[in-house]
Design a protein around this motif. Structure first.
Motif, PDB file in Angstrom:
ATOM      1  N   ASP B  26       1.000  -1.082  -0.487  1.00  0.00           N
ATOM      2  CA  ASP B  26      -0.150  -0.256   0.138  1.00  0.00           C
ATOM      3  C   ASP B  26       0.566   0.795  -0.247  1.00  0.00           C
ATOM      4  O   ASP B  26       0.630   2.405  -0.896  1.00  0.00           O
ATOM      5  CB  ASP B  26      -0.984   0.272   1.177  1.00  0.00           C
ATOM      6  N   GLU B  27       2.140   1.409   0.735  1.00  0.00           N
ATOM      7  CA  GLU B  27       2.603   2.013   0.965  1.00  0.00           C
ATOM      8  C   GLU B  27       3.731   2.965  -0.770  1.00  0.00           C
ATOM      9  O   GLU B  27       3.864   3.724  -0.634  1.00  0.00           O
ATOM     10  CB  GLU B  27       4.201   1.834   1.910  1.00  0.00           C
ATOM     11  N   ILE B  28       3.774   2.043  -0.673  1.00  0.00           N
ATOM     12  CA  ILE B  28       3.853   2.545  -3.030  1.00  0.00           C
ATOM     13  C   ILE B  28       2.992   3.302  -3.218  1.00  0.00           C
ATOM     14  O   ILE B  28       2.788   4.345  -3.862  1.00  0.00           O
ATOM     15  CB  ILE B  28       4.933   1.458  -3.157  1.00  0.00           C
ATOM     16  N   LEU B  29       2.017   2.430  -3.140  1.00  0.00           N
ATOM     17  CA  LEU B  29       0.788   3.180  -3.589  1.00  0.00           C
ATOM     18  C   LEU B  29      -0.026   4.710  -3.717  1.00  0.00           C
ATOM     19  O   LEU B  29      -0.546   5.092  -4.412  1.00  0.00           O
ATOM     20  CB  LEU B  29      -0.382   1.702  -4.454  1.00  0.00           C
ATOM     21  N   VAL B  57       2.591  -3.274  -9.333  1.00  0.00           N
ATOM     22  CA  VAL B  57       2.380  -3.128  -8.154  1.00  0.00           C
ATOM     23  C   VAL B  57       1.182  -3.159  -8.052  1.00  0.00           C
ATOM     24  O   VAL B  57       0.326  -2.656  -8.301  1.00  0.00           O
ATOM     25  CB  VAL B  57       3.077  -1.645  -7.823  1.00  0.00           C
ATOM     26  N   PRO B  59      -1.828  -3.814  -4.061  1.00  0.00           N
ATOM     27  CA  PRO B  59      -1.336  -3.500  -2.887  1.00  0.00           C
ATOM     28  C   PRO B  59      -1.682  -4.450  -1.778  1.00  0.00           C
ATOM     29  O   PRO B  59      -1.270  -5.993  -2.399  1.00  0.00           O
ATOM     30  CB  PRO B  59      -3.548  -2.673  -2.832  1.00  0.00           C
ATOM     31  N   ASP B  60      -1.513  -4.165  -0.485  1.00  0.00           N
ATOM     32  CA  ASP B  60      -2.040  -5.561   0.642  1.00  0.00           C
ATOM     33  C   ASP B  60      -2.971  -6.269   0.550  1.00  0.00           C
ATOM     34  O   ASP B  60      -3.568  -6.248   1.773  1.00  0.00           O
ATOM     35  CB  ASP B  60      -1.355  -5.236   2.169  1.00  0.00           C
ATOM     36  N   GLU B  61      -3.171  -6.925  -0.399  1.00  0.00           N
ATOM     37  CA  GLU B  61      -4.989  -7.696  -0.415  1.00  0.00           C
ATOM     38  C   GLU B  61      -4.539  -8.676  -0.976  1.00  0.00           C
ATOM     39  O   GLU B  61      -4.429  -9.184  -2.392  1.00  0.00           O
ATOM     40  CB  GLU B  61      -6.070  -6.134  -1.152  1.00  0.00           C
ATOM     41  N   GLU B  64      -5.638 -10.082  -4.837  1.00  0.00           N
ATOM     42  CA  GLU B  64      -4.652  -8.869  -5.806  1.00  0.00           C
ATOM     43  C   GLU B  64      -3.411  -9.564  -6.334  1.00  0.00           C
ATOM     44  O   GLU B  64      -2.392  -9.639  -6.550  1.00  0.00           O
ATOM     45  CB  GLU B  64      -4.952  -7.359  -4.949  1.00  0.00           C
TER      46      GLU B  64
END
Lengths: 260, 260
Positions: B26-29, B57, B59-61, B64
């Motif tokens: 998430d932190e990149i997105l 890239v 997210p932390d999901e 995905e």
């Protein structure tokens, strides 16, 4: 996530606007050029209330660009692309976008005018290669920028931008007022003054108890070169964000009191 | 490209080894963290003869990560992942990888040993959160690193690495001797001393005439703040590369002679 989605948070409907970024370029995949557009776009979109949900980097190969574009534009509110709109044979983004949409491609009269006006100033000559930069899918709207004479364009939900960071940034600023935006994601950072592993279990419990708040944990080395942790809380709802933050702070206070 | 592909260049078979990089976080997105792993991995893989063909890239999901991983591992020789292997609830990469492979996940005995040994030195306590870092899909082989006590792992054609650049780099170095590599892509850069638009047509003709050589054109601002162009030629065949380079140089000589 669907292209248009509505979150129900505390009785209020908050529209979620999503985006993907498609970075086009062999030079990024070979490592010759270090991408700077992902970080800038991510920060910009987050700030204006658009959730960047995915990034892809693909080579300068038409089938790859078309496939990625079609996957992404069906799924997110917007797709931004960077790269591949210059005057050389490896600049194939406009053609790929036209193909993805099943649209004819042709010289855009206004783009040709802008280019001619610029060449009149710089003394460059109009030629086939430069004319290539004005080719766009039928119906595209120009995305201007003050730095280069070559506009990007928007067609459907796809915004096509340059690869050079300065030019890309100018295009992103230009197109921003035309974009639909959602309720911005709010963010708070708490410094843990502990190692990630000291709080993992407790933090997980807090995250689970706070629906509508996404909690991330990021280790870093602090000024004294000791492992430390940033806890980042994100939510569209300020009350929920504040409540979760209080709980994280209380948990950290207990931890530090126990250590004293 | 298929996962294993053989190029026939001038009678010699050159195996092509491909890779994708999946950046998880998430932190990149959100733009909070600027990725440094794409550029490093791209450069490293190119140098050892592995073609990086795609980056994503996500997210932390879990859904995905699983979907991206399954799409990429079916398509490329290797998939490298970065991020999501720490001790907190948002570190879900190991679970997602196990799910993608349909494998059970459990504590890896050797990873537990390494972690215990490190904690004996640092004085941290073993707890549920830290144990989380030792969970790996059944059959995974450890990818060690000298910086942190938490190993990454390799399962099938997927190499799971940390998100912190220093640790990721150590893991990539560690795993490199175990990787199959192909004939490295050779690269030559020619400085054009002209604008991209001056040579686009001629360069396109040269690119078309030189099968097995990929020619890219990259504008930049030179020391005198004038628009200039780097022409990058890439090939696995040194003779083909040299032949194309000579033609590009001859074309530039004609251009500069005409301008004098």
């Amino acid at each position: 996530m669907g292209a248009r989605e509505v979150e129900n948070r505390g009785g209020k409907d908050r529209e979620i606007v999503t985006a993907a970024l498609l970075v086009i370029g062999d030079e990024i995949l070979s490592g010759r050029t270090k991408d700077k557009n992902i970080g800038f776009t991510a920060e910009h979109l987050t700030a204006i209330g658009i959730d960047l949900k995915e990034v892809r980097v693909v080579p300068d190969e038409e089938p790859e660009i078309v496939a990625a574009l079609n996957a992404l534009r069906a799924r997110y509110t917007y797709v931004f692309t960077t790269g591949g709109i210059g005057p050389t044979h490896d600049d194939i983004t406009a053609d790929a976008v036209a193909k993805a949409f099943g649209l004819p491609i042709d010289y855009h009269p206004r783009a040709v005018e802008i280019l001619r006006a610029r060449l009149a100033v710089t003394g460059g000559e109009m030629n086939e290669a430069r004319m290539r930069m004005t080719r766009m899918p039928k119906g595209a709207e120009l995305v201007l920028n003050k730095i280069s004479a070559a506009p990007g364009f928007m067609i459907g939900n796809v915004i096509v931008m340059a690869g050079i960071p300065q030019v890309m940034q100018a295009m992103l600023e230009y197109v921003t007022p035309q974009l639909k935006t959602g309720t911005a994601m709010l963010s708070q950072t708490v410094r843990g003054d502990c190692r990630e592993g000291d709080i993992g279990t407790e933090l997980g419990a807090i995250a689970k108890a706070h629906n509508g708040v996404v909690i991330g944990s990021y280790p870093f080395m602090d000024e004294e070169r000791r492992p430390n942790t940033h806890i980042v809380l994100r939510s569209r709802d300020p009350q929920k964000l504040a409540a979760a933050k209080s709980e994280v702070e209380a948990m950290l206070n207990r931890l530090h009191a126990a250590a004293d």
